[in-house]
Motif scaffolding. Sequence first.
Motif, PDB file in Angstrom:
ATOM      1  N   ASP A   1       0.713  -1.444   0.135  1.00 46.20           N
ATOM      2  CA  ASP A   1      -0.299   0.025  -0.123  1.00 46.20           C
ATOM      3  C   ASP A   1       0.791   1.276   0.049  1.00 46.20           C
ATOM      4  OD1 ASP A   1       0.968  -0.498   2.497  1.00 46.20           O
ATOM      5  OD2 ASP A   1      -1.015  -0.352   3.540  1.00 46.20           O
ATOM      6  N   HIS A   2       2.114   1.077  -0.219  1.00 44.21           N
ATOM      7  CA  HIS A   2       3.093   2.540  -0.231  1.00 44.21           C
ATOM      8  C   HIS A   2       2.536   3.434  -1.182  1.00 44.21           C
ATOM      9  CE1 HIS A   2       6.512   0.274   2.057  1.00 44.21           C
ATOM     10  NE2 HIS A   2       5.530   0.385   2.777  1.00 44.21           N
ATOM     11  N   VAL A   3       2.262   3.131  -2.315  1.00 40.65           N
ATOM     12  CA  VAL A   3       1.804   4.037  -3.361  1.00 40.65           C
ATOM     13  C   VAL A   3       0.868   4.939  -2.863  1.00 40.65           C
ATOM     14  CG1 VAL A   3       1.071   4.712  -5.712  1.00 40.65           C
ATOM     15  CG2 VAL A   3       2.860   2.936  -5.319  1.00 40.65           C
ATOM     16  N   GLN A   4      -0.358   4.377  -2.400  1.00 36.96           N
ATOM     17  CA  GLN A   4      -1.597   4.957  -1.699  1.00 36.96           C
ATOM     18  C   GLN A   4      -1.236   5.729  -0.519  1.00 36.96           C
ATOM     19  OE1 GLN A   4      -1.537   1.507  -2.447  1.00 36.96           O
ATOM     20  NE2 GLN A   4      -2.886   1.305  -4.068  1.00 36.96           N
ATOM     21  N   LEU A   5      -0.383   5.343   0.225  1.00 29.10           N
ATOM     22  CA  LEU A   5       0.006   6.175   1.357  1.00 29.10           C
ATOM     23  C   LEU A   5       1.013   7.179   1.127  1.00 29.10           C
ATOM     24  CD1 LEU A   5       0.768   3.076   3.807  1.00 29.10           C
ATOM     25  CD2 LEU A   5      -1.067   4.303   3.919  1.00 29.10           C
ATOM     26  N   ASP A   6       1.740   7.166   0.196  1.00 27.70           N
ATOM     27  CA  ASP A   6       2.613   8.210  -0.231  1.00 27.70           C
ATOM     28  C   ASP A   6       1.612   9.368  -0.824  1.00 27.70           C
ATOM     29  OD1 ASP A   6       4.619   6.717   0.588  1.00 27.70           O
ATOM     30  OD2 ASP A   6       5.358   6.456  -1.208  1.00 27.70           O
ATOM     31  N   ALA A   7       0.515   8.788  -1.559  1.00 29.43           N
ATOM     32  CA  ALA A   7      -0.032   9.948  -2.440  1.00 29.43           C
ATOM     33  C   ALA A   7      -0.810  10.378  -1.212  1.00 29.43           C
ATOM     34  CB  ALA A   7      -1.047   9.116  -3.279  1.00 29.43           C
ATOM     35  N   ALA A   8      -1.380   9.880  -0.373  1.00 34.08           N
ATOM     36  CA  ALA A   8      -2.235  10.575   0.819  1.00 34.08           C
ATOM     37  C   ALA A   8      -1.548  11.567   1.580  1.00 34.08           C
ATOM     38  CB  ALA A   8      -2.828   9.346   1.704  1.00 34.08           C
ATOM     39  N   ILE A   9      -0.068  10.995   1.826  1.00 35.78           N
ATOM     40  CA  ILE A   9       0.862  12.139   2.563  1.00 35.78           C
ATOM     41  C   ILE A   9       0.919  13.250   1.778  1.00 35.78           C
ATOM     42  CG2 ILE A   9       2.988  12.386   3.608  1.00 35.78           C
ATOM     43  CD1 ILE A   9       2.841   9.328   4.277  1.00 35.78           C
TER      44      ILE A   9
END
Length: 75
Positions: free
Chosen positions: A23-31
């Motif tokens: 889920d790193h891509v989604q978490l990075d986009a959220a941050i």
Amino acid sequence: MNWYTNRSILKDALAIPASSTGDHVQLDAAIEGVSRGLDDYAGYHFYPSSGIRYFRPRCSTQQLFDAPLVGLDAI
């Protein structure tokens, strides 16, 4: 990246296991989105940057700036 938190803090807050990587891509986009949203809301950014900016004072006793300053050199 000028984020105001990091992925591990967000994963901990969301109870996502630290070993999970899917889920790193989604978490990075959220941050990134929240960090830029904070910048937009405040009207300036909170991360350090450097550069040359010129200001013309409107009076001889004070100068208003559009963002907080950490250092200043007068010319």
